[in-house]
Design a protein around this motif. Structure first.
Motif, mmCIF file in Angstrom:
data_model
loop_
_atom_site.group_PDB
_atom_site.id
_atom_site.type_symbol
_atom_site.label_atom_id
_atom_site.label_comp_id
_atom_site.label_asym_id
_atom_site.label_seq_id
_atom_site.Cartn_x
_atom_site.Cartn_y
_atom_site.Cartn_z
ATOM 1 N N PHE A 1 -2.505 -1.353 3.327
ATOM 2 C CA PHE A 1 -1.926 -0.813 2.107
ATOM 3 C C PHE A 1 -0.539 -0.232 2.371
ATOM 4 O O PHE A 1 0.421 -0.541 1.689
ATOM 5 C CB PHE A 1 -2.875 0.273 1.597
ATOM 6 N N GLY B 1 -5.842 3.149 -2.844
ATOM 7 C CA GLY B 1 -5.458 3.628 -1.513
ATOM 8 C C GLY B 1 -6.483 4.581 -0.933
ATOM 9 O O GLY B 1 -6.780 4.543 0.261
ATOM 10 N N THR C 1 -9.243 2.602 0.450
ATOM 11 C CA THR C 1 -8.900 1.898 1.702
ATOM 12 C C THR C 1 -8.894 2.848 2.887
ATOM 13 O O THR C 1 -9.017 2.405 4.029
ATOM 14 C CB THR C 1 -7.518 1.209 1.653
ATOM 15 N N ILE D 1 -8.495 -3.025 -4.228
ATOM 16 C CA ILE D 1 -7.300 -3.221 -3.409
ATOM 17 C C ILE D 1 -6.714 -4.611 -3.622
ATOM 18 O O ILE D 1 -5.491 -4.787 -3.653
ATOM 19 C CB ILE D 1 -7.586 -2.952 -1.909
#
Lengths: 479, 61
Positions: free
Chosen positions: A59, A326, A329, A190
């Motif tokens: 990311f 985010g 992740t 994502i």
């Protein structure tokens, strides 16, 4: 509380609820907590292995390195693809041996294969040293996301503490099954966010992907191709090969392998996972889009490239959704990493010191160790002095040293000895540590060699010494 | 290694050879610089090669 922060808090709550619901109705013994009772099919193993790709590193790290490095960042796209080919051959026999002997951690495999508890302890120590920078990476990413999404309302240090607390609670309540199911939500989020931003930002800022690369090539000649010296094509090739070898030497990758129901799962994954890598292209596009629109970020600041651009170009609610992706992740891989580290210490250090400890006691020790491991990671994350890519490369330089002993143990006739494996890993890791922390390169060691050789990743020296010592000591100790 | 397994050696060589032999900025696919476009193409080819290996591998049968 700002709109993006409210969305981030909601994402963290959803992740916790998913983790709790994933464990419902199951008693959390050691095998259930760490390897999901070895019942995972193609999809869940795919998501756990793919979790390795789509972490905070993807990311923020991939976009940040495209922004900061240009062409040398292409290595990130390659090594996973080549690693899956290695996994096709290496993972099925590892899985079969682990299932046959009821192994739950990667050091278990080395200790049992080479019939050496001491080797298991050494591998555990190498794993822990490699896992900490990887965990720090996730916390660093979380800190950046929360701070950027909150427009500075929450200090980055406070954000790191909050992230660490959420990951700790999540791991203790859910175990590996929670991580696998939350990975479903994480990957959908994502993928949607990265593909959307990777298409929208070049289109919005430059009129298209080709136009963006044209503008960068004009403004910064040489940025999109490998330099003649330093991080040249030779550095690229050697780094891709080294990291591909290290990919399945990570303890959490082997733990994910243990969760499978049958060995065909890995071979099928070797077909699908390379295609999953292509999504990284869109992370690159985001980083490249930032080159001309968020200029001036250097060093560890390049981690901020994606969020600086997003905050600049998107409405607050969109920043919140991107931040929520985010958070996932960082949360899912972070939870797997901290659980792996705590299990390694409990199972392969504590239980070796107390061989009479029962499985229930080991699980309790592992859960108690989760906050301890997080505190160590928070300590390093608060230093804010490394880029996300640098942190991952440090971890890789250590775990790659386990690869020769892993492969040698799978050969039809075991010619390697426990002394050879121990000596090879010890020499390889010591060399890797010395080279990493003294910032030594091939050029400083061998200035008389041709430029192409001098550009090779210095980790090759550690691996070559490892293999030489491994083979030499094995040959001597076999007599 | 069975004979069919050697097929899986093609993608690493192909993927890494492109940037080595042609480190130029001119657009390749989607306007990407050649090394990046080449790598993307070889990722797709890797999936195809591994599907063939999987299909013909006696272990999977």
């Amino acid at each position: 509380m700002t709109v993006p922060l409210a969305i981030l808090a909601l994402a963290a709550m959803v992740a916790l609820l998913l983790g709790v619901s994933a464990r419902s109705g199951r008693s959390m013994g050691l095998e259930e907590w760490t390897v999901g009772g070895r019942h995972f099919g193609f999809i869940l193993v795919f998501l756990l292995l793919a979790g390795e790709i789509y972490t905070t590193f993807t990311f923020l790290g991939a976009s940040g390195s495209a922004y900061g490095l240009g062409a040398p960042a292409y290595y990130i796209l390659c090594y996973g693809t080549l690693a899956y080919i290695i996994g096709y051959f290496v993972l099925p026999p590892v899985w079969a041996y682990a299932k046959q002997h009821g192994l739950v951690s990667q050091p278990d495999f080395f200790a049992r294969k080479y019939d050496s508890p001491a080797l298991g302890v050494l591998v555990t120590l190498v794993d822990i040293v490699a896992l900490v920078p990887y965990l720090v990476l996730q916390l660093t990413g979380l800190g950046i996301i929360v701070t950027a999404a909150g427009a500075g309302v929450i200090d980055e240090d406070v954000a790191i503490w909050i992230g660490a607390a959420v990951v700790t609670v999540y791991v203790i309540v859910s175990g590996i099954r929670g991580s696998a199911w939350t990975a479903v939500v994480k990957d959908v989020l994502i993928l949607a966010v990265i593909v959307f931003l990777g298409v929208y930002l070049p289109l919005h800022l430059h009129g298209g992907i080709g136009a963006m690369f044209g503008a960068i090539a004009e403004a910064r000649p040489g940025f999109l191709t490998f330099p003649a010296h330093g991080q040249s094509v030779w550095w690229f090739v050697s780094t891709v090969l080294l990291t591909a070898l290290g990919f399945f030497s990570w303890p959490q990758a082997i733990a994910a392998c243990y969760t499978a129901r049958e060995p065909g799962t890995f071979r099928k994954n070797a077909i699908v996972l390379p295609l999953y890598q292509l999504i990284l292209l869109f992370a690159y596009f985001i980083g490249f889009a930032a080159v001309l629109h968020v200029p001036g970020l250097t060093g560890a600041q390049t981690n901020l490239a994606l969020f600086k651009l997003v905050v600049q170009e998107m409405p607050p609610w969109a920043v919140g959704i991107i931040g929520a992706a985010g958070v996932f992740t960082a949360l899912v891989p972070g939870s797997v990493l901290v659980m792996t580290t705590a299990t390694l210490i409990a199972r392969n250090l504590y239980a070796v010191a107390r061989p009479w400890a029962e499985a229930g006691e080991i699980v309790t020790v592992a859960k108690v160790l989760v906050p301890v491991v997080m505190l160590v990671a928070v300590h390093f994350a608060l230093a804010h002095n490394a880029t996300i890519v640098e942190l991952l490369l440090v971890g890789y330089s250590f775990v790659t040293q386990l690869f020769p002993a892993l492969v040698a143990s799978l050969l039809p006739r075991l010619r390697a000895t426990r002394s050879g494996a121990f000596a090879g890993i010890l020499v390889g890791v010591t060399t890797a540590a010395l080279l990493t922390f003294t910032h030594t390169t091939m050029a400083t060691l061998f200035p008389f060699l041709p430029a192409g050789v001098n550009d090779l990743n210095v980790g090759i020296i550690a691996l070559a010494l490892n293999v030489a010592v491994f083979a030499g000591v094995s040959a001597v100790s076999r007599r | 290694m069975k004979p069919i397994h050697w097929l899986s050696m093609i993608p690493p060589v192909g993927m890494l050879a492109g940037p080595l032999l042609h480190n130029e900025v001119h657009p390749f696919i989607l306007g990407m610089p050649f090394p990046l476009g080449w790598i993307a193409v070889w990722i797709v080819l890797t999936a195809i090669v591994m599907a063939i290996v999987y299909r013909l591998d006696p272990a999977n049968r």
